[in-house]
Design an enzyme around this catalytic site. Sequence first.
Site, PDB file in Angstrom:
ATOM      1  N   ASP A  53     -22.652 -22.027  38.801  1.00 47.55           N
ATOM      2  CA  ASP A  53     -21.965 -23.009  39.097  1.00 47.55           C
ATOM      3  C   ASP A  53     -21.124 -23.572  37.786  1.00 47.55           C
ATOM      4  O   ASP A  53     -21.732 -23.431  36.781  1.00 47.55           O
ATOM      5  CB  ASP A  53     -22.719 -24.199  39.679  1.00 47.55           C
ATOM      6  N   GLY A  54     -20.317 -24.384  37.976  1.00 50.21           N
ATOM      7  CA  GLY A  54     -19.578 -25.126  36.725  1.00 50.21           C
ATOM      8  C   GLY A  54     -19.518 -26.586  37.051  1.00 50.21           C
ATOM      9  O   GLY A  54     -19.552 -26.932  38.278  1.00 50.21           O
ATOM     10  N   GLU A  97     -16.697 -22.657  35.745  1.00 49.15           N
ATOM     11  CA  GLU A  97     -17.367 -21.728  36.582  1.00 49.15           C
ATOM     12  C   GLU A  97     -17.092 -20.257  36.252  1.00 49.15           C
ATOM     13  O   GLU A  97     -18.172 -19.436  36.359  1.00 49.15           O
ATOM     14  CB  GLU A  97     -16.110 -21.644  37.875  1.00 49.15           C
ATOM     15  N   ASP A 154     -19.769 -20.827  44.344  1.00 53.82           N
ATOM     16  CA  ASP A 154     -19.122 -21.839  45.160  1.00 53.82           C
ATOM     17  C   ASP A 154     -17.677 -21.889  44.957  1.00 53.82           C
ATOM     18  O   ASP A 154     -16.969 -22.676  45.328  1.00 53.82           O
ATOM     19  CB  ASP A 154     -20.007 -23.170  45.163  1.00 53.82           C
ATOM     20  N   HIS A 160     -22.687 -27.693  47.468  1.00 55.28           N
ATOM     21  CA  HIS A 160     -23.297 -29.328  47.872  1.00 55.28           C
ATOM     22  C   HIS A 160     -23.767 -29.010  49.135  1.00 55.28           C
ATOM     23  O   HIS A 160     -23.462 -29.998  49.942  1.00 55.28           O
ATOM     24  CB  HIS A 160     -22.179 -30.240  47.254  1.00 55.28           C
ATOM     25  N   ASP A 165     -26.051 -25.962  40.360  1.00 61.32           N
ATOM     26  CA  ASP A 165     -25.220 -27.327  40.071  1.00 61.32           C
ATOM     27  C   ASP A 165     -26.145 -28.318  38.931  1.00 61.32           C
ATOM     28  O   ASP A 165     -25.631 -28.764  38.310  1.00 61.32           O
ATOM     29  CB  ASP A 165     -25.099 -27.896  41.371  1.00 61.32           C
TER      30      ASP A 165
END
Length: 147
Positions: A11-12, A49, A71, A125, A135
């Site tokens: 994740d970023g 990302e 994501d 999320h 995250d």
Amino acid sequence: MSNDAVIIYTDGACSGNPGPGGWGALLTHKERSKELCGGEKETTNNRMELMAAIQALNSLKKSSIVELHTDSTYVKDGITKWMTNWKRNGWKTAAKKPVKNKDLWLMLDEAIGHHDIAWKWVKGHAGNPGNEKADQLANAGMETFKK
């Protein structure tokens, strides 16, 4: 996917876009896991990302079977749908414009060459434990640059 696969969640995160950003990755293989994170003072979410995937793949010590969860449709579609044409068109988009973040796409292209990767999109999320941890790591990486 093989039982011997390395499972990666990436994740970023970015505070402002551009602004301070972070990347995070959770890698698991059998009973072992590794957490990675980092960041930059001035960046974009898309760059973070990409960096998460690059750093995760580059951290593997040998060629591996990988299931990489992101994501980011930007990362997943870039690698699975767009990159072949970008390379053929001299790193230009279908609209003949330079590909954004070419430096990181080149790094990712190098990193994937060492592994057999299945790219998986996961809704962010949404309670997926691997994505939630990635995250948290991305936000931790970003916090060191939010001063």
